[in-house]
Design an enzyme around this catalytic site. Structure first.
Site, PDB file in Angstrom:
ATOM      1  N   CYS A  98       0.816  -1.210   0.000  1.00 44.79           N
ATOM      2  CA  CYS A  98       0.000   0.000   0.000  1.00 44.79           C
ATOM      3  C   CYS A  98       0.854   1.265   0.000  1.00 44.79           C
ATOM      4  O   CYS A  98       1.904   1.311   0.639  1.00 44.79           O
ATOM      5  CB  CYS A  98      -0.925   0.014   1.206  1.00 44.79           C
ATOM      6  SG  CYS A  98      -2.072  -1.359   1.217  1.00 44.79           S
TER       7      CYS A  98
ATOM      8  N   CYS B 205      -3.769  -0.413  -3.259  1.00 40.54           N
ATOM      9  CA  CYS B 205      -4.349   0.140  -2.036  1.00 40.54           C
ATOM     10  C   CYS B 205      -3.622   1.409  -1.595  1.00 40.54           C
ATOM     11  O   CYS B 205      -2.445   1.595  -1.899  1.00 40.54           O
ATOM     12  CB  CYS B 205      -4.299  -0.902  -0.922  1.00 40.54           C
ATOM     13  SG  CYS B 205      -2.701  -1.707  -0.760  1.00 40.54           S
TER      14      CYS B 205
END
Ligand code: N1C
Length: 248
Positions: free
Chosen positions: A74, A154
């Site tokens: 992420c 993400c």
């Protein structure tokens, strides 16, 4: 006798191509510790071996994705379109961003061509269909792995697009046709476009194709665009002192 010799030589050269391709695959794969490269190779091969090289849909690689799933990183995921060289020049020197080519599947097949043939268990590296010809193994592979990589995207996502072309966001590209469609909120918080410009600026962040990009984005994903000269990206790549967050 001549025919037999020719046939044997041909057969030997063919299996040599196959095993050379496999050794490149295996040695690149083994750089990723704790991966079962034999199992991944088997899963890869079943997608195209012994098949018509024009009838390999992207779903043929589902078992491969299952054998070597992506782990998301992420806020550090980097996507790109028509900027391969700048992106990798940057990611090779600095490790703040992760592209698909930094992952096992992306790095193992990067730059390679392969296909199979009905009635043969070989992997061929020449005489394969071209990118636009049909449902070929190489294009279907990049479609499938790009989809899987975008599925796990993400946090804050970065995309380097090419500011020297009329449509930096091109519908025919994998970035537009596959990846952007799979970014979903709230898993993905923002998409930050880095528009790589040259001295002769062809376009900027007001580009019409970038309006299409914003329309395509899932509601709830924040969009931003920054114009960055290619020279600045190269400077930042070669200067480990500059924090990546200050590169653009
Ligand atoms: O069609 P594109 O760019 O928009 O695809 C790039 C996009 C990236 O964000 C990657 O995640 O899709 C992924 N990707 C690769 O990682 C990749 N590595 C090598 C797509 N294609 C990739 N290649 C080869 O580059 C592939 O064989 C194809 O020919 C090009 C696509 O590049 P593009 O048109 O610049």
């Amino acid at each position: 006798i001549v025919i037999i010799i020719v046939a044997v030589v041909l057969g030997v050269t063919l299996s040599k191509t196959s095993s050379q391709f496999q050794s490149v695959f295996m040695s690149r794969c083994e750089k990723f510790k704790d991966s079962d490269c034999q199992k991944i190779w088997e899963a890869f091969q079943q997608a195209y071996v012994n098949k018509d090289p024009c009838k390999v849909p992207m779903e043929a690689y589902d078992p491969l994705i299952a054998a070597a799933p992506f782990t998301p990183t992420c806020n550090r995921m980097m996507f790109w379109s028509k900027t391969k060289d700048v992106v990798h020049d940057f990611t090779d020197k600095r490790d703040c961003f992760v592209t698909l080519e930094d992952t096992l599947l992306g790095s193992v097949l990067d730059g390679l061509t392969w296909c199979g043939k009905e009635g043969s268990n070989e992997t061929f590296t020449t005489g394969c269909p071209g990118w636009d010809d049909c449902d070929n193994p190489v294009r279907s592979f990049w479609n499938r792995v790009s989809a899987a990589y975008a599925d796990v995207a993400c946090g804050d996502v970065t995309a380097m697009l090419n500011g020297s072309i009329t449509a930096p966001f091109n519908n025919m590209s994998i970035f537009a046709s596959i990846e952007v469609k799979r970014f979903s909120a709230p898993r993905v918080r923002s998409l930050n476009v880095v528009l790589v410009t040259q001295e002769e600026n062809a376009t900027n962040c007001t580009n019409a194709s970038l309006k299409d990009l914003q329309k395509e984005l899932d509601q709830g994903i924040t969009y931003s665009c920054t114009e960055v000269p290619e020279t600045k990206i190269q400077e930042c790549a070669s200067d480990p002192q500059t924090p990546c967050g200050d590169c653009w």
